[in-house]
Motif scaffolding. Structure first.
Motif, PDB file in Angstrom:
ATOM      1  N   THR A 143      23.475  13.308  54.759  1.00 53.02           N
ATOM      2  CA  THR A 143      22.142  12.946  54.291  1.00 53.02           C
ATOM      3  C   THR A 143      21.285  12.556  55.486  1.00 53.02           C
ATOM      4  O   THR A 143      21.686  11.724  56.298  1.00 53.02           O
ATOM      5  N   VAL A 144      20.105  13.158  55.593  1.00 53.82           N
ATOM      6  CA  VAL A 144      19.179  12.855  56.688  1.00 53.82           C
ATOM      7  C   VAL A 144      18.572  11.482  56.461  1.00 53.82           C
ATOM      8  O   VAL A 144      18.106  11.169  55.363  1.00 53.82           O
ATOM      9  N   MET A 149      13.409  14.643  62.682  1.00 51.15           N
ATOM     10  CA  MET A 149      13.395  16.097  62.506  1.00 51.15           C
ATOM     11  C   MET A 149      12.256  16.569  61.593  1.00 51.15           C
ATOM     12  O   MET A 149      12.218  17.724  61.179  1.00 51.15           O
ATOM     13  N   TRP A 150      11.325  15.672  61.278  1.00 53.71           N
ATOM     14  CA  TRP A 150      10.173  16.018  60.457  1.00 53.71           C
ATOM     15  C   TRP A 150       9.283  16.984  61.202  1.00 53.71           C
ATOM     16  O   TRP A 150       9.096  16.804  62.395  1.00 53.71           O
ATOM     17  N   SER A 152      11.052  11.204  69.084  1.00 53.31           N
ATOM     18  CA  SER A 152      12.442  11.103  68.620  1.00 53.31           C
ATOM     19  C   SER A 152      13.346  10.800  69.820  1.00 53.31           C
ATOM     20  O   SER A 152      13.022  11.113  70.956  1.00 53.31           O
ATOM     21  N   TRP A 153      14.464  10.177  69.547  1.00 57.93           N
ATOM     22  CA  TRP A 153      15.433   9.834  70.587  1.00 57.93           C
ATOM     23  C   TRP A 153      16.413  10.988  70.727  1.00 57.93           C
ATOM     24  O   TRP A 153      17.135  11.313  69.798  1.00 57.93           O
ATOM     25  N   SER A 202       2.308  12.677  53.448  1.00 55.68           N
ATOM     26  CA  SER A 202       1.581  11.432  53.686  1.00 55.68           C
ATOM     27  C   SER A 202       2.529  10.251  53.865  1.00 55.68           C
ATOM     28  O   SER A 202       2.305   9.401  54.712  1.00 55.68           O
ATOM     29  N   SER A 203       3.616  10.203  53.093  1.00 56.16           N
ATOM     30  CA  SER A 203       4.555   9.087  53.263  1.00 56.16           C
ATOM     31  C   SER A 203       5.347   9.251  54.546  1.00 56.16           C
ATOM     32  O   SER A 203       5.725   8.282  55.176  1.00 56.16           O
ATOM     33  N   ALA A 204       5.619  10.485  54.975  1.00 55.73           N
ATOM     34  CA  ALA A 204       6.373  10.699  56.198  1.00 55.73           C
ATOM     35  C   ALA A 204       5.566  10.305  57.417  1.00 55.73           C
ATOM     36  O   ALA A 204       6.090   9.745  58.370  1.00 55.73           O
TER      37      ALA A 204
END
Length: 159
Positions: free
Chosen positions: A32-33, A38-39, A124-125, A154-156
Motif C-alpha cells: 500500500t502506497v 510518487m504523485w 521526494s527523498w 486537490s487533497s494531494a
C-alpha cells in the motif's frame, strides 16, 4: 481401480494448486502506497502488486526498496519491514549515465550493483539525498496497480 484414477487426478491437481499458491506467496507481495512522493503516478492508498527480487530492474520501472537509514542513506543499516519500504522510479542502472541532478552519486556512470532512484514529486527523498541505492536493497518491482486510491488532486496537493 478405475475409480482411483479420478481421485488421483483431483489430488494431483490440488497439490499442484497448493504448490503454485505457495510459490506465488513467496514471490508476490501487495504493497500500500503511503505518502505523496510518487504523485501523480501513484497516490496514498494505491495497492500495488510487487514481484519480489531484482530480476526486472530496468530504467523506468517502479521499484519497492528498503528505506534508507536517516544518517547513512542506503549504505547504512536499514529496517526491512513493510512499513519501512519506499516506492521509487528507477532512473538509471549500472553502466548508464548518472543524471546531473544526482550530485550525491559520484562518477559519470552508475557502478555495478547500484541504482539511481527518483520520486515523481519534487522534494521526494531519493537519490538526491541518499546517493546510490544498492540493488540488494530492492524488495521487488511493481507489476501492476491492484486498486487505485480514492484521492483527488486537490487533497494531494495540500499535503
Amino acid at each position: 481401480m478405475s475409480a482411483a484414477i479420478p481421485a488421483l487426478v483431483v489430488l494431483g491437481t490440488l497439490l499442484a494448486l497448493v504448490g503454485a499458491l505457495s510459490l506465488a506467496r513467496r514471490r508476490l507481495v501487495a504493497v500500500t502506497v503511503r505518502g505523496y512522493s510518487m504523485w501523480p503516478v501513484l497516490a496514498p492508498g494505491d495497492r500495488l502488486l510487487v514481484l519480489r527480487g531484482g530480476r526486472r530492474i530496468t530504467t523506468g520501472r517502479v521499484a519497492v526498496v528498503v528505506a534508507p537509514h536517516p544518517e547513512h542513506g542506503w549504505q547504512g543499516p536499514a529496517d526491512s519491514t513493510p512499513d519501512s519500504w519506499y516506492v521509487k522510479r528507477v532512473v538509471a542502472v549500472a553502466g548508464e549515465p548518472v543524471p546531473g541532478w544526482a550530485a550525491l552519486c559520484p562518477g559519470t556512470h552508475v557502478p555495478p550493483g547500484m541504482l539511481v532512484l527518483l520520486g515523481e514529486r519534487p522534494g521526494s527523498w531519493d537519490s538526491k539525498q541518499y546517493g546510490y541505492c544498492p540493488e540488494d536493497k530492492v524488495v521487488g518491482t511493481v507489476l501492476l496497480r491492484l486498486r487505485a486510491a480514492a484521492t483527488d488532486e486537490s487533497s494531494a496537493l495540500s499535503s
